[in-house]
Every structure is written in structure tokens, then in C-alpha cells.
Design a protein around this motif. Structure first.
Motif, short mmCIF file in Angstrom:
data_model
loop_
_atom_site.label_atom_id
_atom_site.label_comp_id
_atom_site.label_asym_id
_atom_site.label_seq_id
_atom_site.Cartn_x
_atom_site.Cartn_y
_atom_site.Cartn_z
N GLY A 1 0.70 -1.30 -0.08
CA GLY A 1 -0.04 -0.04 -0.08
C GLY A 1 0.81 1.08 0.01
N SER B 1 -3.71 10.80 1.19
CA SER B 1 -4.05 9.93 2.08
C SER B 1 -3.39 8.52 1.37
CB SER B 1 -5.63 9.45 2.33
OG SER B 1 -6.06 10.56 2.92
N ARG C 1 -3.55 4.06 2.55
CA ARG C 1 -3.92 2.79 3.33
C ARG C 1 -2.94 1.82 3.34
NH1 ARG C 1 -9.06 -0.89 4.63
NH2 ARG C 1 -8.39 -1.94 2.60
N SER D 1 -1.42 -2.00 4.39
CA SER D 1 -1.98 -3.17 4.84
C SER D 1 -0.95 -3.99 5.28
CB SER D 1 -2.62 -4.00 3.58
OG SER D 1 -3.90 -3.24 3.32
N PHE E 1 -3.56 9.34 11.62
CA PHE E 1 -3.57 8.00 11.34
C PHE E 1 -4.47 7.29 12.18
CE2 PHE E 1 1.28 7.93 9.83
CZ PHE E 1 0.87 9.30 9.13
N THR E 2 -4.87 6.15 11.45
CA THR E 2 -5.82 4.99 12.18
C THR E 2 -5.35 3.62 12.09
OG1 THR E 2 -7.75 6.83 12.09
CG2 THR E 2 -8.22 4.41 12.60
N SER F 1 -6.21 -0.33 12.31
CA SER F 1 -7.24 -1.26 12.80
C SER F 1 -6.80 -2.63 12.20
CB SER F 1 -8.44 -0.88 11.76
OG SER F 1 -8.23 -0.78 10.61
N TYR G 1 -4.16 -2.69 9.20
CA TYR G 1 -4.34 -1.46 8.36
C TYR G 1 -3.79 -0.25 9.00
CZ TYR G 1 -7.49 -4.62 5.81
OH TYR G 1 -8.28 -6.01 5.49
N LEU G 2 -3.07 0.61 8.18
CA LEU G 2 -2.84 2.02 8.71
C LEU G 2 -3.33 3.02 7.85
CD1 LEU G 2 -1.42 3.38 11.09
CD2 LEU G 2 0.75 3.67 9.77
N GLN G 3 -4.26 3.49 8.19
CA GLN G 3 -5.06 4.70 7.33
C GLN G 3 -4.24 6.01 7.58
OE1 GLN G 3 -7.48 4.58 4.85
NE2 GLN G 3 -7.09 6.48 4.66
N MET G 4 -3.68 6.56 6.73
CA MET G 4 -3.10 7.57 6.84
C MET G 4 -3.57 8.88 6.07
SD MET G 4 0.82 6.29 6.50
CE MET G 4 0.70 5.63 4.76
N ASN G 5 -4.23 9.85 6.82
CA ASN G 5 -4.61 10.85 6.26
C ASN G 5 -3.76 12.23 6.35
OD1 ASN G 5 -6.83 9.30 5.28
ND2 ASN G 5 -8.14 9.72 7.29
#
Length: 128
Positions: free
Chosen positions: A8, A17, A19, A21, A68-69, A71, A80-84
Motif C-alpha cells: 500500500g 491519503s 492505506r 496493509s 492516522f488510524t 485497525s 491496516y494503517l489509514q494515513m490521512n
């Protein structure tokens, strides 16, 4: 034994952004606490985020909190690492890591030496 494979990463403009994985393989992968770390050029590897095996507890470095989030989906053995709102200073190689569940996790979640397995890393580059 647990194998970790990150994906990712890529090149994104500031404010964008991505994301990441991390796919884990191994019979007991879902029972591990997981973390994301990063290493920028010329700098030491640093903690980014962590999540407990159940997903019930999450932790973040101050530098990414609110952007960042982390989950996990234990049915898919994936974290996952969601990066905004990405910034140029987020540029780094991002590593996924897994550690056994023990009684110290909730105070040592950022301690790299506590992690037993590491992925190969995925490059994230944020242009200004």
C-alpha cells in the motif's frame, strides 16, 4: 512463526491519503498484538501506532495522532494503517511488526525490542 507482508505504500502529495496493509500468515497470527513503525532517511526507526490482538486498544505517536488510524481484521489476518493529511515529514519506510501477548503490552506497546516478527517494509513518500 509469523510472516508479515506490507503493501500500500507509494508516492502521494501533501494532504493526501494512503492505506497500508499488513498481511500476517501463521496459525496464531490473529492472537498477536501488532504495531506500525517507520524509519526516515538518516533517522532511527520510530513507533507510529499499535493495536491489541482484539482490536480493543489502540495507541499512537503524538506526531500522527488525529491523522492516522490503525485497525485490524482478524478474519483476514490483516492490519491496516489509514494515513490521512499526510505531510512530507511522514516520508519513511513503514514496517509492520507482531509480538506475543504478555502482561507488559499496555505499557510497552512502543518498545521495538518487544516485537518478535517484522515485515520487510513499504516505502511512503509524501511530496510537498
Amino acid at each position: 512463526q509469523v510472516q508479515l507482508v506490507e503493501s500500500g505504500g507509494g508516492l502521494v502529495q501533501a494532504g493526501g491519503s494512503l492505506r497500508l496493509s499488513c498481511a500476517a500468515s501463521g496459525r496464531t497470527a490473529r492472537s498477536y498484538h501488532m504495531g506500525w513503525f517507520r524509519q526516515a532517511p538518516g533517522k532511527e526507526r520510530e513507533f507510529v501506532a499499535a493495536i491489541s490482538w482484539s482490536g480493543g486498544s489502540t495507541y499512537y505517536a503524538d506526531s500522527v495522532k488525529g491523522r492516522f488510524t490503525i485497525s485490524r481484521d482478524n478474519a483476514k489476518n490483516t492490519v491496516y494503517l489509514q494515513m490521512n493529511s499526510l505531510k512530507p515529514e511522514d516520508t519513511a519506510v513503514y514496517y509492520c511488526a507482531a509480538r506475543f501477548s504478555d502482561g507488559t503490552y499496555y505499557v510497552t506497546y512502543a518498545a521495538q525490542y518487544k516485537y518478535d516478527y517484522w515485515g520487510q517494509g513499504t516505502q511512503v513518500t509524501v511530496s510537498s
